[in-house]
Design a protein around this motif. Sequence first.
Motif, PDB file in Angstrom:
ATOM      1  N   PRO A  76     -22.837   0.386 -15.109  1.00  0.00           N
ATOM      2  CA  PRO A  76     -21.979  -0.094 -14.022  1.00  0.00           C
ATOM      3  C   PRO A  76     -21.041   0.988 -13.507  1.00  0.00           C
ATOM      4  CG  PRO A  76     -21.139  -0.834 -16.144  1.00  0.00           C
ATOM      5  CD  PRO A  76     -22.431  -0.137 -16.424  1.00  0.00           C
ATOM      6  N   GLY A  77     -20.649   0.877 -12.247  1.00  0.00           N
ATOM      7  CA  GLY A  77     -19.549   1.689 -11.725  1.00  0.00           C
ATOM      8  C   GLY A  77     -18.246   1.127 -12.275  1.00  0.00           C
ATOM      9  N   TRP A  78     -17.187   1.908 -12.172  1.00  0.00           N
ATOM     10  CA  TRP A  78     -15.897   1.506 -12.730  1.00  0.00           C
ATOM     11  C   TRP A  78     -15.349   0.261 -12.022  1.00  0.00           C
ATOM     12  CZ3 TRP A  78     -10.873   4.198 -10.869  1.00  0.00           C
ATOM     13  CH2 TRP A  78      -9.772   3.704 -11.570  1.00  0.00           C
ATOM     14  N   HIS A  79     -15.503   0.198 -10.700  1.00  0.00           N
ATOM     15  CA  HIS A  79     -14.852  -0.874  -9.934  1.00  0.00           C
ATOM     16  C   HIS A  79     -15.432  -2.248 -10.240  1.00  0.00           C
ATOM     17  CE1 HIS A  79     -13.377   2.672  -8.036  1.00  0.00           C
ATOM     18  NE2 HIS A  79     -14.567   2.977  -7.556  1.00  0.00           N
ATOM     19  N   ILE A  80     -16.752  -2.314 -10.414  1.00  0.00           N
ATOM     20  CA  ILE A  80     -17.389  -3.616 -10.664  1.00  0.00           C
ATOM     21  C   ILE A  80     -16.949  -4.167 -12.024  1.00  0.00           C
ATOM     22  CG2 ILE A  80     -19.546  -2.858 -11.802  1.00  0.00           C
ATOM     23  CD1 ILE A  80     -19.465  -5.417  -8.968  1.00  0.00           C
ATOM     24  N   GLU A  81     -16.609  -3.269 -12.933  1.00  0.00           N
ATOM     25  CA  GLU A  81     -16.168  -3.715 -14.267  1.00  0.00           C
ATOM     26  C   GLU A  81     -14.984  -4.670 -14.139  1.00  0.00           C
ATOM     27  OE1 GLU A  81     -15.185  -0.413 -16.776  1.00  0.00           O
ATOM     28  OE2 GLU A  81     -17.095   0.601 -16.438  1.00  0.00           O
ATOM     29  N   CYS A  82     -13.971  -4.232 -13.386  1.00  0.00           N
ATOM     30  CA  CYS A  82     -12.736  -5.025 -13.336  1.00  0.00           C
ATOM     31  C   CYS A  82     -12.942  -6.330 -12.561  1.00  0.00           C
ATOM     32  CB  CYS A  82     -11.595  -4.205 -12.744  1.00  0.00           C
ATOM     33  SG  CYS A  82     -10.945  -3.015 -13.950  1.00  0.00           S
ATOM     34  N   SER A  83     -13.697  -6.274 -11.451  1.00  0.00           N
ATOM     35  CA  SER A  83     -13.962  -7.511 -10.697  1.00  0.00           C
ATOM     36  C   SER A  83     -14.662  -8.532 -11.584  1.00  0.00           C
ATOM     37  CB  SER A  83     -14.872  -7.225  -9.498  1.00  0.00           C
ATOM     38  OG  SER A  83     -14.125  -6.729  -8.421  1.00  0.00           O
ATOM     39  N   ALA A  84     -15.693  -8.087 -12.284  1.00  0.00           N
ATOM     40  CA  ALA A  84     -16.496  -9.013 -13.087  1.00  0.00           C
ATOM     41  C   ALA A  84     -15.683  -9.587 -14.242  1.00  0.00           C
ATOM     42  CB  ALA A  84     -17.737  -8.292 -13.624  1.00  0.00           C
ATOM     43  N   MET A  85     -14.926  -8.738 -14.916  1.00  0.00           N
ATOM     44  CA  MET A  85     -14.189  -9.212 -16.092  1.00  0.00           C
ATOM     45  C   MET A  85     -13.000 -10.069 -15.691  1.00  0.00           C
ATOM     46  SD  MET A  85     -14.458  -6.051 -18.759  1.00  0.00           S
ATOM     47  CE  MET A  85     -13.898  -4.762 -17.669  1.00  0.00           C
ATOM     48  N   ALA A  86     -12.325  -9.706 -14.606  1.00  0.00           N
ATOM     49  CA  ALA A  86     -11.178 -10.519 -14.162  1.00  0.00           C
ATOM     50  C   ALA A  86     -11.651 -11.926 -13.826  1.00  0.00           C
ATOM     51  CB  ALA A  86     -10.509  -9.865 -12.948  1.00  0.00           C
ATOM     52  N   MET A  87     -12.747 -12.034 -13.065  1.00  0.00           N
ATOM     53  CA  MET A  87     -13.200 -13.369 -12.630  1.00  0.00           C
ATOM     54  C   MET A  87     -13.817 -14.148 -13.779  1.00  0.00           C
ATOM     55  SD  MET A  87     -14.349 -12.974  -8.674  1.00  0.00           S
ATOM     56  CE  MET A  87     -15.727 -11.873  -8.869  1.00  0.00           C
ATOM     57  N   LYS A  88     -14.464 -13.436 -14.706  1.00  0.00           N
ATOM     58  CA  LYS A  88     -15.076 -14.133 -15.841  1.00  0.00           C
ATOM     59  C   LYS A  88     -14.010 -14.826 -16.692  1.00  0.00           C
ATOM     60  CE  LYS A  88     -17.845 -13.299 -20.001  1.00  0.00           C
ATOM     61  NZ  LYS A  88     -18.542 -12.278 -20.795  1.00  0.00           N
ATOM     62  N   PHE A  89     -12.898 -14.136 -16.929  1.00  0.00           N
ATOM     63  CA  PHE A  89     -11.903 -14.676 -17.855  1.00  0.00           C
ATOM     64  C   PHE A  89     -10.775 -15.429 -17.157  1.00  0.00           C
ATOM     65  CE2 PHE A  89     -14.161 -11.620 -20.358  1.00  0.00           C
ATOM     66  CZ  PHE A  89     -14.184 -12.183 -21.627  1.00  0.00           C
ATOM     67  N   LEU A  90     -10.586 -15.206 -15.863  1.00  0.00           N
ATOM     68  CA  LEU A  90      -9.406 -15.782 -15.206  1.00  0.00           C
ATOM     69  C   LEU A  90      -9.742 -16.668 -14.014  1.00  0.00           C
ATOM     70  CD1 LEU A  90      -7.217 -12.547 -15.330  1.00  0.00           C
ATOM     71  CD2 LEU A  90      -6.910 -14.591 -16.730  1.00  0.00           C
ATOM     72  N   GLY A  91     -10.988 -16.686 -13.592  1.00  0.00           N
ATOM     73  CA  GLY A  91     -11.345 -17.489 -12.425  1.00  0.00           C
ATOM     74  C   GLY A  91     -11.445 -16.638 -11.175  1.00  0.00           C
ATOM     75  N   GLU A  92     -11.911 -17.256 -10.080  1.00  0.00           N
ATOM     76  CA  GLU A  92     -12.209 -16.475  -8.872  1.00  0.00           C
ATOM     77  C   GLU A  92     -10.957 -16.025  -8.131  1.00  0.00           C
ATOM     78  OE1 GLU A  92     -15.024 -19.036  -6.896  1.00  0.00           O
ATOM     79  OE2 GLU A  92     -16.710 -18.137  -7.995  1.00  0.00           O
ATOM     80  N   THR A  93      -9.879 -16.798  -8.275  1.00  0.00           N
ATOM     81  CA  THR A  93      -8.609 -16.386  -7.676  1.00  0.00           C
ATOM     82  C   THR A  93      -7.566 -16.290  -8.778  1.00  0.00           C
ATOM     83  OG1 THR A  93      -9.109 -17.460  -5.576  1.00  0.00           O
ATOM     84  CG2 THR A  93      -6.803 -16.992  -6.018  1.00  0.00           C
ATOM     85  N   ILE A  94      -6.994 -15.106  -8.937  1.00  0.00           N
ATOM     86  CA  ILE A  94      -6.005 -14.937 -10.001  1.00  0.00           C
ATOM     87  C   ILE A  94      -4.622 -14.723  -9.393  1.00  0.00           C
ATOM     88  CG2 ILE A  94      -7.799 -13.960 -11.477  1.00  0.00           C
ATOM     89  CD1 ILE A  94      -6.628 -11.271 -11.182  1.00  0.00           C
ATOM     90  N   ASP A  95      -3.593 -14.946 -10.215  1.00  0.00           N
ATOM     91  CA  ASP A  95      -2.232 -14.867  -9.681  1.00  0.00           C
ATOM     92  C   ASP A  95      -1.771 -13.427  -9.495  1.00  0.00           C
ATOM     93  OD1 ASP A  95      -1.520 -17.685  -9.543  1.00  0.00           O
ATOM     94  OD2 ASP A  95      -1.691 -17.659 -11.722  1.00  0.00           O
ATOM     95  N   ILE A  96      -1.775 -12.675 -10.595  1.00  0.00           N
ATOM     96  CA  ILE A  96      -1.190 -11.328 -10.541  1.00  0.00           C
ATOM     97  C   ILE A  96      -2.206 -10.299 -11.033  1.00  0.00           C
ATOM     98  CG2 ILE A  96       0.665  -9.813 -11.384  1.00  0.00           C
ATOM     99  CD1 ILE A  96       2.353 -12.244 -11.956  1.00  0.00           C
ATOM    100  N   HIS A  97      -2.290  -9.208 -10.314  1.00  0.00           N
ATOM    101  CA  HIS A  97      -3.078  -8.059 -10.764  1.00  0.00           C
ATOM    102  C   HIS A  97      -2.123  -6.870 -10.758  1.00  0.00           C
ATOM    103  CE1 HIS A  97      -6.206  -5.128 -11.236  1.00  0.00           C
ATOM    104  NE2 HIS A  97      -7.199  -5.910 -10.878  1.00  0.00           N
ATOM    105  N   THR A  98      -1.998  -6.212 -11.906  1.00  0.00           N
ATOM    106  CA  THR A  98      -1.096  -5.056 -11.967  1.00  0.00           C
ATOM    107  C   THR A  98      -1.881  -3.778 -12.228  1.00  0.00           C
ATOM    108  OG1 THR A  98      -0.746  -5.076 -14.364  1.00  0.00           O
ATOM    109  CG2 THR A  98       0.672  -6.514 -13.064  1.00  0.00           C
ATOM    110  N   GLY A  99      -1.206  -2.674 -11.980  1.00  0.00           N
ATOM    111  CA  GLY A  99      -1.785  -1.364 -12.249  1.00  0.00           C
ATOM    112  C   GLY A  99      -0.850  -0.294 -11.699  1.00  0.00           C
ATOM    113  N   GLY A 100      -1.191   0.950 -11.935  1.00  0.00           N
ATOM    114  CA  GLY A 100      -0.431   2.051 -11.346  1.00  0.00           C
ATOM    115  C   GLY A 100      -0.775   2.154  -9.866  1.00  0.00           C
ATOM    116  N   ILE A 101       0.146   2.677  -9.077  1.00  0.00           N
ATOM    117  CA  ILE A 101      -0.052   2.759  -7.615  1.00  0.00           C
ATOM    118  C   ILE A 101      -1.270   3.627  -7.269  1.00  0.00           C
ATOM    119  CG2 ILE A 101       1.570   4.694  -7.297  1.00  0.00           C
ATOM    120  CD1 ILE A 101       1.100   1.732  -4.866  1.00  0.00           C
TER     121      ILE A 101
END
Length: 479
Positions: free
Chosen positions: A205-230
């Motif tokens: 996988p590319g790096w970007h698909i990792e986070c989309s897939a894992m965020a939605m798998k564990f938190l649902g299709e719409t999540i409240d907060i996503h954090t990270g460095g700018i």
Amino acid sequence: MHEIQVHNTLSGKIEPFVPLEAGVVHMYTCGPTVYDFAHIGNFRTFVFQDILRRFLKLRGFKLIHVMNLTDVDDRIIANAAAAGLGIREYTEKYVQAFFADCRTMSVESPEHWIRATENIQSMVELIQKLQKKTYTYDSEGSIYYRITKFKDYGKLSKIDLSGIQAGARVDNDRYEKESARDFALWKAPKPGEHFWETTIGPGRPGWHIECSAMAMKFLGETIDIHTGGIDLAFPHHENEIAQSEAATGKPFVRYWMHAEHLLVEGEKMSKSLGNFFTLRDLFGKGYKPSALRFALASVPYRRQLNFTFDGLQQATSSVERLRNFAARLKNEKFPAGKQAAMAERIAKAASDFDAGLSDDLNTAQALAAMFDFVREANIAMDKGEFRQGEVKTAQEFLATFEKVFAVLEDNDAEKLEALGYGGNEGSPADAEIEKLVAERQAARKRKDFAESDRIREVLSERGIILEDTKDGSVRWKRK
Ligand SMILES: [Zn+2]
């Protein structure tokens, strides 16, 4: 209690924070790419998201928080191959080091730690969804995302798409701001590289698909907060939005919160400038985890943080002042009775503390509320005006503070010992002493006497005496 407001990178505005499900916060944090030890810039972001989750919990929210471990990306594949190791074998050391760093820095564990390599199937399924909706195209065994098809592309980072070339592709996981391009969702294997055999073909996988897939798998299709460095806002988070929203047709994240950069002594941290510090570099120099946590937390997350050794020294004193005050409350005997003015003063401090954190996590304001109170209470104690009846409320306020800032508990020595620094097992090794002595010499050369005194102090605490000679060299001995 005050209304919680946060800055949303998506709208560019401060907004009231209201989660989708009452009382529950679904939150995702981009975790480390585990190919090296974490540095203080990484931990600026991790301490920020820790303060955020602790504050939300303090305010009664239930947290469902996911942090991922990126244990497959370009650099990991290259480094593992160079070391002749499997990906798991190569990354395990850094995963364990990261967990240890988090414990040392009192960064709470999220509800779920997730490894990218354990969720490949979810990534494959998300890519298949995007294929069905014709957001992708294949080229030489790799699968790319067609960004011109996603009309909202750029809405997070506000990137200028006027020069965008349809079909211009990029294979790197990380690329420059100027180049909005079709990015790889799935990469064809190169000779000698690790790959997975899947229904969309062999590859990784590319790096970007990792986070989309894992965020939605564990938190649902719409999540409240996503954090990270700018620095993750583009391209990483922009691409996460493009992938997730194209697949679901729903908003992916309601509040995007990004921590600003960290500078070191006014300059961008870089290995070539010699101002690059892992946490362990600083612990090796004798600095305490609590002081580092305080220094990283004290500047509101949306302000650039200029990390300096003077600042770290001040943070050490600040933590000391708070611990002394807590000890005073615990150990001193005050005159019996109550004093209404002090009771009011404590209530005001607690309210100001909450107001600061509610205002987009203004940690500087929250800390000011605490330190103003400590100063006044110390004066009252010195004058004999502080009463026993206020001890419990003052302690409760300190306990509230501790739930968020987590620097009062005096456990630095144990934490450092657990990491292999200091401790009582004996004197430091000669090589470590020589290193500190050399650093002190360098500090003296540039006339940074505060730093040279500090190092002398650190060595003294560890049983090493320095003797400066007339010719400018220095001798050392054990006490
Ligand atoms: Zn991510």
